[in-house]
Scaffold this motif. Structure first.
Motif, PDB file in Angstrom:
ATOM      1  N   VAL A 217       0.840  -1.195   0.000  1.00 26.48           N
ATOM      2  CA  VAL A 217       0.000   0.000   0.000  1.00 26.48           C
ATOM      3  C   VAL A 217       0.879   1.252   0.000  1.00 26.48           C
ATOM      4  O   VAL A 217       0.601   2.227  -0.722  1.00 26.48           O
ATOM      5  CB  VAL A 217      -0.953  -0.005   1.208  1.00 26.48           C
ATOM      6  N   GLY A 218       1.949   1.243   0.805  1.00 27.83           N
ATOM      7  CA  GLY A 218       2.869   2.374   0.794  1.00 27.83           C
ATOM      8  C   GLY A 218       3.518   2.559  -0.561  1.00 27.83           C
ATOM      9  O   GLY A 218       3.661   3.686  -1.052  1.00 27.83           O
ATOM     10  N   GLY A 219       3.929   1.440  -1.198  1.00 28.11           N
ATOM     11  CA  GLY A 219       4.523   1.525  -2.524  1.00 28.11           C
ATOM     12  C   GLY A 219       3.545   2.033  -3.563  1.00 28.11           C
ATOM     13  O   GLY A 219       3.912   2.794  -4.466  1.00 28.11           O
ATOM     14  N   ALA A 220       2.260   1.639  -3.454  1.00 33.25           N
ATOM     15  CA  ALA A 220       1.248   2.108  -4.396  1.00 33.25           C
ATOM     16  C   ALA A 220       1.012   3.613  -4.240  1.00 33.25           C
ATOM     17  O   ALA A 220       0.809   4.328  -5.229  1.00 33.25           O
ATOM     18  CB  ALA A 220      -0.054   1.341  -4.187  1.00 33.25           C
ATOM     19  N   CYS A 221       1.050   4.102  -3.002  1.00 33.51           N
ATOM     20  CA  CYS A 221       0.915   5.549  -2.780  1.00 33.51           C
ATOM     21  C   CYS A 221       2.102   6.297  -3.391  1.00 33.51           C
ATOM     22  O   CYS A 221       1.925   7.366  -4.002  1.00 33.51           O
ATOM     23  CB  CYS A 221       0.813   5.837  -1.288  1.00 33.51           C
ATOM     24  N   ALA A 222       3.298   5.741  -3.230  1.00 36.60           N
ATOM     25  CA  ALA A 222       4.477   6.363  -3.829  1.00 36.60           C
ATOM     26  C   ALA A 222       4.378   6.369  -5.348  1.00 36.60           C
ATOM     27  O   ALA A 222       4.770   7.344  -6.010  1.00 36.60           O
ATOM     28  CB  ALA A 222       5.738   5.620  -3.375  1.00 36.60           C
ATOM     29  N   TRP A 223       3.849   5.287  -5.929  1.00 35.48           N
ATOM     30  CA  TRP A 223       3.675   5.207  -7.379  1.00 35.48           C
ATOM     31  C   TRP A 223       2.696   6.272  -7.869  1.00 35.48           C
ATOM     32  O   TRP A 223       2.922   6.922  -8.894  1.00 35.48           O
ATOM     33  CB  TRP A 223       3.198   3.816  -7.760  1.00 35.48           C
ATOM     34  N   GLN A 224       1.599   6.478  -7.116  1.00 35.10           N
ATOM     35  CA  GLN A 224       0.626   7.500  -7.487  1.00 35.10           C
ATOM     36  C   GLN A 224       1.260   8.882  -7.439  1.00 35.10           C
ATOM     37  O   GLN A 224       1.046   9.712  -8.337  1.00 35.10           O
ATOM     38  CB  GLN A 224      -0.573   7.433  -6.550  1.00 35.10           C
ATOM     39  N   ALA A 225       2.053   9.137  -6.393  1.00 27.71           N
ATOM     40  CA  ALA A 225       2.742  10.425  -6.282  1.00 27.71           C
ATOM     41  C   ALA A 225       3.731  10.613  -7.425  1.00 27.71           C
ATOM     42  O   ALA A 225       3.889  11.721  -7.962  1.00 27.71           O
ATOM     43  CB  ALA A 225       3.458  10.528  -4.931  1.00 27.71           C
ATOM     44  N   LEU A 226       4.391   9.535  -7.840  1.00 30.65           N
ATOM     45  CA  LEU A 226       5.342   9.612  -8.944  1.00 30.65           C
ATOM     46  C   LEU A 226       4.630   9.929 -10.256  1.00 30.65           C
ATOM     47  O   LEU A 226       5.152  10.669 -11.094  1.00 30.65           O
ATOM     48  CB  LEU A 226       6.104   8.293  -9.060  1.00 30.65           C
ATOM     49  N   GLN A 227       3.434   9.392 -10.445  1.00 28.96           N
ATOM     50  CA  GLN A 227       2.661   9.710 -11.644  1.00 28.96           C
ATOM     51  C   GLN A 227       2.287  11.182 -11.675  1.00 28.96           C
ATOM     52  O   GLN A 227       2.390  11.840 -12.721  1.00 28.96           O
ATOM     53  CB  GLN A 227       1.405   8.845 -11.690  1.00 28.96           C
ATOM     54  N   TRP A 228       1.857  11.696 -10.529  1.00 24.79           N
ATOM     55  CA  TRP A 228       1.516  13.117 -10.465  1.00 24.79           C
ATOM     56  C   TRP A 228       2.760  13.974 -10.715  1.00 24.79           C
ATOM     57  O   TRP A 228       2.687  14.995 -11.394  1.00 24.79           O
ATOM     58  CB  TRP A 228       0.909  13.447  -9.114  1.00 24.79           C
ATOM     59  N   GLY A 229       3.890  13.543 -10.163  1.00 24.97           N
ATOM     60  CA  GLY A 229       5.128  14.279 -10.397  1.00 24.97           C
ATOM     61  C   GLY A 229       5.535  14.258 -11.860  1.00 24.97           C
ATOM     62  O   GLY A 229       6.012  15.262 -12.403  1.00 24.97           O
ATOM     63  N   GLY A 230       5.350  13.114 -12.522  1.00 26.40           N
ATOM     64  CA  GLY A 230       5.660  13.030 -13.945  1.00 26.40           C
ATOM     65  C   GLY A 230       4.758  13.928 -14.770  1.00 26.40           C
ATOM     66  O   GLY A 230       5.204  14.578 -15.725  1.00 26.40           O
ATOM     67  N   ALA A 231       3.478  13.981 -14.414  1.00 27.86           N
ATOM     68  CA  ALA A 231       2.557  14.862 -15.125  1.00 27.86           C
ATOM     69  C   ALA A 231       2.957  16.329 -14.936  1.00 27.86           C
ATOM     70  O   ALA A 231       2.900  17.135 -15.881  1.00 27.86           O
ATOM     71  CB  ALA A 231       1.130  14.635 -14.631  1.00 27.86           C
TER      72      ALA A 231
END
Length: 345
Positions: A217-231
């Motif tokens: 779950v922590g890794g999935a939250c980090a992945w979501q944040a990384l997507q927003w950062g990429g955008a």
């Protein structure tokens, strides 16, 4: 040394500090930076053709509904913000004759297997799977194909939820803010489940799922944040860039994005491995000097590293810690095995 000893004792007594420290130490012991770099390199080589194939398939399946096709494609490509715009302009690359399509499919799968091999190597190392117990080259590639299929299903699932999360109107329905927030949470949970399945499919070890869910779950939250950062990176640094600068920005941005994603994945799995194998608390000065009293978690970690390097099933590896008094069990239980001299037989 008095202050260091007090700090060491404090982190051993407090899980909230000792656990993250143990994750960092295991990450360093496993050369996590190199594992992440290896996955990012193979991911860079294989990501574009695999996504191009997936997007082309989606475009073909949904060709009778252009509106829905555009919504689904935009949501799917939003998972890869640095590369998404390029894919949208190159969907036609995999269209044409059946022979060309077959060659494209086979080439994409072959390239994609490179990243699956890198992920399997990293997972087996982090979970201390001996070399002789790992899948042979044929079976490892079969597992790689399962992993690619799992990624495709996961991407399709999150894409459907992302359509809801990213648009106020999708599939002919209007969604309010609360529903969209719930959709984002649904994407995070789907990504967490995908992480758990990835570890279970690609690791040649029996892993209790209860140790995976929290880090996943922590890794999935980090992945979501990384997507927003990429955008954010695409909107503020790539839009309007010149051809030459834009090309370098895309390449460097994609490499950095893939590396950060791989780094988050490695740290997520390391956290799960530390929990499952009780590799904490670690001695604070272990990475810096030999003049240190090892904890039982240190001993378990160093034993596992030695066992991981065994190449044959009939090869035995035993470990001895010279000049080290044998500590009692850690709080919550510990490994009571007696250390033996290092030897091979």
């Amino acid at each position: 040394m008095g202050a260091v000893d007090r700090l060491d004792g404090f982190q051993r007594r407090h899980r909230w500090l000792g656990m993250p420290l143990a994750v960092v130490y295991k990450f360093a012991d496993d050369q996590g930076m190199h594992l992440a770099a290896l996955m990012a390199f193979y991911g860079f080589l294989s990501l574009f053709p695999l996504l191009l194939l997936l997007v082309s398939t989606l475009a073909a399946v949904l060709q009778n509904d252009p509106t829905l096709q555009q919504q689904v494609l935009n949501s799917a490509l939003r998972n890869f913000p640095v590369l998404g715009d390029q894919l949208k302009h190159n969907i036609h690359s995999f269209r044409g004759s059946g022979v060309a399509l077959a060659v494209g499919v086979l080439g994409s799968l072959y390239g994609g297997l490179g990243v699956t091999q890198a992920v399997q190597h990293a997972l087996n190392k982090m979970w201390a799977v001996p070399r002789h117990a790992r899948p042979d080259p044929v079976r490892s590639r079969v597992r790689g194909l399962l992993f690619i299929a799992l990624l495709a299903v996961g991407l399709l699932s999150t894409t459907g939820v992302s359509v809801v999360a990213s648009s106020a109107r999708a599939f002919g329905l209007r969604f309010e803010g609360g529903v969209r927030v719930g959709a984002v949470l649904g994407v995070v949970l789907l990504n967490a489940a995908l992480l758990v399945l990835t570890v279970r499919v690609l690791t040649r070890a029996r892993i209790d799922v209860r140790y995976l869910w929290g880090p996943a779950v922590g890794g999935a939250c980090a992945w979501q944040a990384l997507q927003w950062g990429g955008a954010y990176y695409v909107r503020h640094y790539l839009n309007g860039a010149g051809a030459t600068y834009g090309l370098f920005a895309i390449v460097l941005g994609l490499l950095a994005w893939l590396y950060l994603a791989a780094l988050g994945f490695v740290l997520t799995v390391e956290a799960a491995a530390v929990r499952a194998h009780r590799l904490w608390p670690r001695s604070l000065l272990t990475p810096f000097t030999d003049d240190v009293l090892l904890t039982e978690a240190d001993r378990r970690a160093y034993r596992s590293y030695a066992t991981t390097a065994s190449f044959k099933g009939f090869q035995e590896v035993h470990v001895e810690f010279h000049g080290q008094p044998f500590p009692g069990p850690d709080k919550g239980g510990g490994d009571k095995a007696v250390d033996k001299p290092s030897r091979e037989s």
